[in-house]
Design a protein around this motif. Structure first.
Motif, PDB file in Angstrom:
ATOM      1  N   GLU A   9      52.912  32.670  33.266  1.00 42.93           N
ATOM      2  CA  GLU A   9      53.054  33.676  32.714  1.00 42.93           C
ATOM      3  C   GLU A   9      51.535  34.421  32.250  1.00 42.93           C
ATOM      4  O   GLU A   9      51.290  35.473  32.371  1.00 42.93           O
ATOM      5  N   ARG A  10      50.680  33.323  31.526  1.00 43.07           N
ATOM      6  CA  ARG A  10      49.433  33.996  31.262  1.00 43.07           C
ATOM      7  C   ARG A  10      48.699  34.078  32.391  1.00 43.07           C
ATOM      8  O   ARG A  10      47.845  34.995  32.390  1.00 43.07           O
ATOM      9  N   LEU A  11      48.694  33.393  33.482  1.00 41.90           N
ATOM     10  CA  LEU A  11      47.837  33.740  34.683  1.00 41.90           C
ATOM     11  C   LEU A  11      48.277  34.947  35.184  1.00 41.90           C
ATOM     12  O   LEU A  11      47.524  35.730  35.537  1.00 41.90           O
ATOM     13  N   CYS A  12      49.625  35.255  35.373  1.00 38.98           N
ATOM     14  CA  CYS A  12      50.012  36.535  35.982  1.00 38.98           C
ATOM     15  C   CYS A  12      49.439  37.583  34.975  1.00 38.98           C
ATOM     16  O   CYS A  12      49.065  38.560  35.553  1.00 38.98           O
ATOM     17  N   SER A  13      49.442  37.612  33.611  1.00 37.11           N
ATOM     18  CA  SER A  13      49.066  38.458  32.851  1.00 37.11           C
ATOM     19  C   SER A  13      47.695  38.752  33.014  1.00 37.11           C
ATOM     20  O   SER A  13      47.146  39.965  33.143  1.00 37.11           O
ATOM     21  N   LEU A  14      46.857  37.772  32.879  1.00 38.21           N
ATOM     22  CA  LEU A  14      45.399  37.892  33.113  1.00 38.21           C
ATOM     23  C   LEU A  14      44.937  38.519  34.512  1.00 38.21           C
ATOM     24  O   LEU A  14      44.031  39.152  34.740  1.00 38.21           O
ATOM     25  N   ARG A  15      45.732  37.944  35.592  1.00 45.03           N
ATOM     26  CA  ARG A  15      45.619  38.641  36.874  1.00 45.03           C
ATOM     27  C   ARG A  15      45.753  39.978  36.846  1.00 45.03           C
ATOM     28  O   ARG A  15      45.079  40.991  37.542  1.00 45.03           O
ATOM     29  N   ASN A  16      46.909  40.583  36.258  1.00 42.89           N
ATOM     30  CA  ASN A  16      47.250  41.959  36.265  1.00 42.89           C
ATOM     31  C   ASN A  16      46.017  42.609  35.462  1.00 42.89           C
ATOM     32  O   ASN A  16      45.876  43.722  35.755  1.00 42.89           O
ATOM     33  N   GLU A  17      45.694  42.042  34.554  1.00 37.20           N
ATOM     34  CA  GLU A  17      44.493  42.719  33.593  1.00 37.20           C
ATOM     35  C   GLU A  17      43.444  43.276  34.473  1.00 37.20           C
ATOM     36  O   GLU A  17      42.695  43.985  34.337  1.00 37.20           O
ATOM     37  N   LYS A  18      43.216  42.260  35.541  1.00 40.13           N
ATOM     38  CA  LYS A  18      42.025  42.549  36.434  1.00 40.13           C
ATOM     39  C   LYS A  18      42.405  43.426  37.570  1.00 40.13           C
ATOM     40  O   LYS A  18      41.414  43.804  38.290  1.00 40.13           O
ATOM     41  N   GLY A  19      43.681  43.809  37.668  1.00 36.25           N
ATOM     42  CA  GLY A  19      44.099  44.492  38.920  1.00 36.25           C
ATOM     43  C   GLY A  19      44.162  43.538  40.226  1.00 36.25           C
ATOM     44  O   GLY A  19      43.785  44.313  41.119  1.00 36.25           O
ATOM     45  N   LEU A  20      44.210  42.546  40.082  1.00 40.30           N
ATOM     46  CA  LEU A  20      44.230  41.567  41.249  1.00 40.30           C
ATOM     47  C   LEU A  20      45.661  41.114  41.729  1.00 40.30           C
ATOM     48  O   LEU A  20      46.571  41.382  40.966  1.00 40.30           O
TER      49      LEU A  20
END
Length: 72
Positions: A9-20
């Motif tokens: 969940e944290r990886l997904c959130s961080l990835r989405n924050e960067k627009g990746l």
């Protein structure tokens, strides 16, 4: 919450924050998009070096990714 699920969940959130996309992170790690998708879904464990690579890439601590800390 289970550690692998929280990691995902944290990886997904961080990835989405960067627009990746998942493919972007999979490419960074040298794995398939499907393999990375299973990481985000909390289905598989990852090696320590992969954890460190992800923490460095996103500028957070490994403890944050694992849910051991709320501080990034």
């Amino acid at each position: 919450m289970e550690t692998l699920k929280l990691l995902g969940e944290r990886l997904c959130s961080l990835r989405n924050e960067k627009g990746l996309h998942q493919t972007d992170i999979a490419e960074l790690l040298g794995i398939t998009q499907g393999h990375y998708q299973r990481i985000e879904k909390g289905k598989i464990n990852i090696p320590t070096l992969t954890l460190c690579t992800l923490a460095d890439y996103f500028g957070v601590t490994a403890d944050y990714l694992l849910g051991r800390s709320q501080e990034r």
